[in-house]
Write a protein that holds these residues in place. Structure first.
Motif: not given
Length: 361
Positions: A253-258, A260-262, A267-270
């Motif tokens: 999804r876009d919010f996960v890619r965003a 990573y871009a930030l 671990e933080s994304v999970i």
């Protein structure tokens, strides 16, 4: 899960009356198991040897026809002869004789029986071999009857519920934590790591549960810890697959890619994006996991591998009741009733939560 979605889920659940009834039933059962044993008037471990396998009812014990047999059994243990018994309301007048002077310390057996109070000596012969005593009768009511040892079945069922619910919630929580972490890592990793982790799950699925419990007996004694370890070690497998599937659908999804871009780490994304967005299926699955754990604990206790005396659980009581089903069917019906109501309520609440948290609805 956002506040708007959480509010929508609450409104959906509020319109599901069977789910609300199931929730109310669970709250009542939990409160009864928590505070009930202190309100019944019978400690769960207290044995009344003179009221063994008494049928459920509102009648107080001992009944008039039970007083003399109970006193005769106590007189035999006191090593005296019971000559006369005169009952007057809630008091009884005894005439006792013996070949030797009667030791007054033997009267301690009367209050220990639970059906009689402290004896008051009214008359005593000069040689001490004959005396007259007055004993108060303590009325006892056993709403669900008593078991093979004379213990109150209602108190035993409520105390057993504490253990069964504790095992269900603790093991389900452990399985939830392991399954969510494993499934999220597997789904985010993808590729060979994901394939290897899933093959490990397949191996664990193929391992028979009873065989796994027998292996644990090498390291742990049969009891509460064995049940917790055995159940927590196998019940996380389904949760891991559910979370992995949800993670695979979310990581593109876009919010996960965003995120990573930030510059956020995996671990933080999970922790901040994947797990919160899978809370709906996780909560619904966790609600259905608790009755499965309670049922597994009952199965292990029925086989003698679960909770051991003096502790008890619904599985232990059902195993005891099955051995006395012909002479005392209430010993099986009482704990089985508590177990069935709890399992049905948990399953219905899980269905209701699943529907309320389903974003497709």
């Amino acid at each position: 899960m956002s506040a708007a979605l959480a509010g929508l889920a609450r409104r959906r659940l509020a319109r599901d009356r069977p789910a609300l009834a199931a929730l109310a039933s669970l709250v009542l059962i939990a409160l009864a198991c928590l505070i009930g044993p202190s309100l019944t008037g019978h400690p769960p471990e207290r044995i009344y040897p003179d009221v063994v396998r008494v049928a459920p009812g509102l009648a107080a014990h001992p009944r008039p026809d039970e007083v003399r047999p109970a006193l005769q059994r106590l007189a035999f243990r006191m090593r005296v002869s019971l000559e006369e018994v005169v009952q007057d309301g809630d008091r009884v007048r005894l005439t006792l004789t013996a070949q030797k002077p009667i030791d007054l310390r033997a009267f301690r057996l009367l209050p220990r029986s639970g059906l009689f109070g402290e004896a008051a000596v009214r008359e005593r012969s000069a040689d001490g071999r004959r005396l007259v005593a007055e004993v108060p009768i303590r009325k006892r009511v056993f709403l669900l009857g008593t078991d093979a040892l004379g213990r109150d079945l209602l108190s035993r069922c409520l105390a057993a519920g504490q253990v069964s619910l504790l095992i269900g919630l603790t093991a389900a929580l452990a399985a939830l934590l392991i399954g969510v972490a494993y499934g999220a890592v597997s789904g985010m990793a993808g590729g060979r790591v994901d394939a290897l982790m899933m093959r490990l799950l397949d191996i664990l699925y193929a391992l028979p549960f009873v065989f796994f419990v027998i292996m644990l007996l090498v390291f742990l004694r049969a009891g509460l810890w064995l049940v917790l370890v055995a159940v927590a070690a196998v019940e996380w497998l389904d949760m891991a697959r559910i979370v992995r599937t949800q993670t695979l659908s979310l990581k593109g999804r876009d919010f996960v890619r965003a995120a990573y871009a930030l510059g956020l780490s995996t671990e933080s994304v999970i922790a901040r994006h994947i797990v919160p967005n899978t809370l709906g299926p996780i909560i619904a699955a966790a609600t259905l996991l608790v009755p499965r754990v309670i049922l597994l604990e009952s199965f292990l206790s029925f086989l003698g591998l679960g909770v051991q005396e003096p502790a008890t659980s619904w599985g232990v009581l059902i195993a005891e009741g099955s051995r006395a089903i012909e002479s005392a069917p209430w010993m099986l019906a009482a704990p089985a009733g508590f177990l069935v109501v709890t399992l049905v309520a948990l399953n219905r609440l899980g269905d209701g939560l699943g529907e309320a948290l389903d974003p497709r609805l």
